[in-house]
Enzyme design. Structure first.
Site, short mmCIF file in Angstrom:
data_model
loop_
_atom_site.label_atom_id
_atom_site.label_comp_id
_atom_site.label_asym_id
_atom_site.label_seq_id
_atom_site.Cartn_x
_atom_site.Cartn_y
_atom_site.Cartn_z
CG LEU A 100 -17.63 21.13 21.37
CD1 LEU A 100 -17.06 21.46 22.40
CD2 LEU A 100 -16.77 20.12 19.74
CB CYS B 270 -24.72 14.04 19.19
SG CYS B 270 -25.61 14.00 17.65
N GLY B 271 -26.61 14.14 22.80
CA GLY B 271 -27.10 13.29 22.88
C GLY B 271 -28.15 14.02 23.32
N GLY C 137 -27.70 17.60 22.34
CA GLY C 137 -26.71 18.18 20.73
C GLY C 137 -28.20 17.56 19.70
CD GLU D 146 -31.89 32.70 27.95
OE1 GLU D 146 -31.72 32.34 28.97
OE2 GLU D 146 -31.35 33.37 27.71
CB VAL E 66 -30.10 29.77 33.81
CG1 VAL E 66 -31.58 30.08 35.04
CG2 VAL E 66 -29.28 29.69 34.49
N GLY F 29 -34.30 25.82 30.69
CA GLY F 29 -33.87 25.09 29.21
C GLY F 29 -35.08 26.42 28.51
CD GLU G 296 -28.14 17.98 34.29
OE1 GLU G 296 -26.98 18.63 33.52
OE2 GLU G 296 -29.21 18.59 33.57
CE LYS H 234 -31.09 24.58 35.74
NZ LYS H 234 -32.44 23.29 35.22
N1 LIG Z 1 -31.52 17.57 29.17
C1 LIG Z 1 -31.96 18.94 29.07
O1 LIG Z 1 -33.02 19.26 29.57
C2 LIG Z 1 -31.10 20.06 29.32
C3 LIG Z 1 -31.41 21.14 29.38
C4 LIG Z 1 -30.37 21.88 29.80
C5 LIG Z 1 -29.38 21.79 29.67
N2 LIG Z 1 -28.75 20.59 29.67
C6 LIG Z 1 -27.71 20.28 29.97
O2 LIG Z 1 -26.40 20.39 27.90
C7 LIG Z 1 -25.86 19.80 28.71
C8 LIG Z 1 -26.49 18.22 28.10
O3 LIG Z 1 -26.96 17.73 28.24
P1 LIG Z 1 -27.82 16.08 27.60
O4 LIG Z 1 -28.97 16.09 28.53
O5 LIG Z 1 -28.09 16.68 26.02
O6 LIG Z 1 -26.87 15.03 28.40
P2 LIG Z 1 -26.66 13.67 27.68
O7 LIG Z 1 -25.74 13.08 28.47
O8 LIG Z 1 -28.08 13.22 26.76
O9 LIG Z 1 -25.21 13.99 26.24
C9 LIG Z 1 -23.98 13.60 26.97
C10 LIG Z 1 -24.15 13.90 25.97
O10 LIG Z 1 -22.00 14.00 25.82
C11 LIG Z 1 -21.62 12.58 25.14
N3 LIG Z 1 -20.01 12.70 25.89
C12 LIG Z 1 -19.73 12.52 27.16
N4 LIG Z 1 -18.19 12.82 26.40
C13 LIG Z 1 -17.46 13.32 25.84
C14 LIG Z 1 -16.87 13.65 24.74
N5 LIG Z 1 -15.47 14.01 25.54
N6 LIG Z 1 -16.88 13.78 23.82
C15 LIG Z 1 -17.65 14.00 22.71
N7 LIG Z 1 -18.92 14.07 23.69
C16 LIG Z 1 -19.26 13.43 24.34
C17 LIG Z 1 -21.92 11.87 25.49
O11 LIG Z 1 -22.09 10.71 25.26
C18 LIG Z 1 -23.59 12.24 24.73
O12 LIG Z 1 -23.64 12.05 24.42
C19 LIG Z 1 -25.40 19.53 29.91
O13 LIG Z 1 -24.54 20.35 29.99
C20 LIG Z 1 -26.60 19.55 30.87
O14 LIG Z 1 -27.17 19.89 31.82
C21 LIG Z 1 -29.90 19.88 29.50
N1 LIG Z 2 -31.78 18.39 34.07
C1 LIG Z 2 -32.47 19.40 34.32
C2 LIG Z 2 -32.26 20.31 32.77
C3 LIG Z 2 -32.34 21.39 32.52
O1 LIG Z 2 -31.18 22.15 33.06
C4 LIG Z 2 -32.93 19.61 35.07
O2 LIG Z 2 -34.23 18.64 35.10
O3 LIG Z 2 -33.96 20.90 34.93
NA NA Z 3 -33.32 29.80 29.39
#
Ligand SMILES: NC(=O)c1ccc[n+]([C@@H]2O[C@H](COP(=O)([O-])OP(=O)(O)OC[C@H]3O[C@@H](n4cnc5c(N)ncnc54)[C@H](O)[C@@H]3O)[C@@H](O)[C@H]2O)c1
Ligand SMILES: N[C@@H](CCO)C(=O)O
Ligand code: NA
Length: 448
Positions: free
Chosen positions: A17, A19-20, A23, A136, A139, A141, A197, A212
């Site tokens: 769910l 693909c950012g 994903g 995992e 918090v 990464g 974020e 976190k």
């Molecule tokens: N980027 C990081 O470093 C990082 C690290 C740890 C945790 N996270 C967590 O991982 C999660 C994703 O972060 P990210 O950086 O990949 O965010 P992102 O914004 O790059 O990706 C999220 C994706 O979800 C899609 N999306 C939104 N609503 C949707 C829906 N209803 N159905 C399908 N797709 C949908 C968006 O279009 C986007 O492509 C968040 O919970 C974030 O807190 C991110």
């Molecule tokens: N936005 C978060 C991603 C990792 O959880 C950070 O900068 O630490």
């Molecule tokens: Na971790």
């Protein structure tokens, strides 16, 4: 609807769910490492569908036939065994995860915001269905910290967890120190690098670190702690002048998350996120860029330090994949991992009860007796002073009162209660000799 393939050796099917940033990396690893994953799990794992918001985006290496914009339909598919949620935010993520758990799928999520707001509901759903909820990546990464708290250290008694848990703000503060660059241009770079974020306010205002911290405290102290229980201050008010002051004290500014137990007969959870000055010699001071570091202190093990990449698509995908392999192995064995442990039900202590040291910087009238008035304000509230330094007397620097030149006073206190320090600051603001309370910052880490 897809027909159910329930042959015992059929592949485990994964719904992704989102693909950012994260994903897309997970999809890549699932596809490229399929053969190795099969060896490690004992069953093939197959990416069966990817929920996205827009179908027509360029997604190199991803089979367009897997894409759907109907995430709910995907998690309801009876052939889906494992769900990876990397959409983020509260809704629709919560509904999607609950739907998946209720029909017995195992869930891996990186969503700290949701876990810290409504983790109890998700854990209850996983428990009721006898399935797994792993997180995992939520918090710090790539750093293994959830599993150590949830499993490796669960036989010990943890007394404190503290560290740097937000990569974006660490990246910004680090560059403010090392390159003297400003806040906003560095934030833009952190966004480009995939650390921030979707709404970077969550990072710079400390919401992400607070979520976190709540997750860490819940696990460490076997109690339910939510983001709203965390005292939170972000880094938006940290100025170049603060950075320079810290450097003059041979210190750096870091955004810290600090979770401890109070000394009361019935210990309470004290939990806070705020910028703090720490000595350059402290191990956390050398945590640069988007790296994170977490110190855990426990009765039997003593002090442990966990360090590594705290943000970014690839490191975060590593943590997601670790969880995915674990829940897949559990599924192959017909087992489930640990659930929520909140039996201790510890109360949360108010921020006023926190005891630490403070750095206070004041603009004062450059007149005889000002030092005595300022010292008296601290003494009146029982806050004792460790360092008092006068900086930069400015004969032309007229204060807001217009009647005298300004001098800058820098004060570092001994340990003081937060409530007493706040009362002191109120008194200082009311003194005619004090033109401005320029900054108040906690000083941490010199007991490490
Ligand atoms: N980027 C990081 O470093 C990082 C690290 C740890 C945790 N996270 C967590 O991982 C999660 C994703 O972060 P990210 O950086 O990949 O965010 P992102 O914004 O790059 O990706 C999220 C994706 O979800 C899609 N999306 C939104 N609503 C949707 C829906 N209803 N159905 C399908 N797709 C949908 C968006 O279009 C986007 O492509 C968040 O919970 C974030 O807190 C991110
Ligand atoms: N936005 C978060 C991603 C990792 O959880 C950070 O900068 O630490
Ligand atoms: Na971790």
């Amino acid at each position: 609807m897809t027909a159910v393939d329930d042959r015992p050796e059929r592949p485990l099917r994964v719904a992704l769910l989102g693909c950012g940033t994260v994903g897309a990396e997970v999809a890549k690893l699932l596809t490229h490492s399929a053969d190795d994953l099969e060896q490690r799990i004992g069953r093939r794992v197959e990416l069966a569908g990817i929920a996205v918001r827009r179908l027509n985006r360029e997604r190199p290496g991803i089979d367009p036939a897997l894409l759907t914009t109907d995430a709910l339909e995907l998690v309801q598919r009876p052939d889906i065994d494992l769900v990876v949620e990397v959409i983020g935010g509260i809704e629709p993520a919560r509904t999607l995860i609950l739907t998946a758990l209720e029909r017995g799928a195992a869930v891996v999520t990186a969503n700290k915001a949701l876990l810290a707001e409504d983790g109890a509901t998700l854990f209850a759903a996983a428990e009721a269905a006898g399935t797994d909820l792993y997180f995992e990546a939520a918090v710090a990464g790539a750093i293994p910290i959830i599993r150590p708290l949830r499993e490796s250290l669960v036989g010990d008694e943890i007394t404190s967890v503290m560290g740097i848990v937000n990569g974006t703000t660490n990246f910004i503060l680090d560059r403010m120190h090392t390159e003297g660059v400003g806040f906003s241009e560095t934030l833009t770079l952190a966004q480009e690098l995939g650390y921030a974020e979707a709404d970077p306010t969550a990072d710079v205002e400390g919401f992400d670190a607070a979520a976190k911290a709540a997750i860490l405290a819940s696990l460490a102290f076997h109690s339910r702690v939510r983001a709203e229980d965390v005292h939170r201050e972000g880094i938006t008010e940290v100025t170049r002048a603060d950075v320079a002051t810290a450097e003059a004290m041979d210190s750096v500014i870091k955004l810290l998350a600090i979770c401890t137990l109070t000394d009361d007969p019935e210990p309470r959870v004290s939990i806070r996120v705020h910028p703090a000055m720490i000595p350059s010699s402290h191990p956390l001071a050398s945590v640069g860029g988007a790296y994170n570091a977490v110190f855990v202190e426990s009765r039997s093990a003593g002090r442990l330090m966990f360090y590594g990449p705290g943000a970014g698509g690839s490191p975060t995908a590593s943590a997601v994949m670790g969880d995915l392999v674990t829940v897949a192995r559990n599924r192959v064995r017909g087992a489930a991992g640990p659930g929520e442990s909140s039996y201790a039900q510890r109360q949360v202590a108010p921020i006023g009860d926190v005891v630490t040291r403070y750095h206070v910087s004041l603009s004062v009238a450059d007149v005889t007796g000002v030092l005595a008035s300022v010292a008296h304000a601290f003494a009146e509230h029982g806050v004792s002073l460790q360092i008092v330094r006068q900086e930069g007397v400015g004969p032309n620097a007229t204060g807001p009162t217009g009647d005298a030149g300004s001098a800058r006073l820098v004060i570092v206190t001994h340990d003081a209660r937060d409530a007493d320090l706040s009362a002191t600051v109120e008194t200082l603001r009311s003194l005619p000799e004090v033109h401005e309370v320029i900054s108040v910052m906690r000083v941490e880490g010199d007991r490490a």
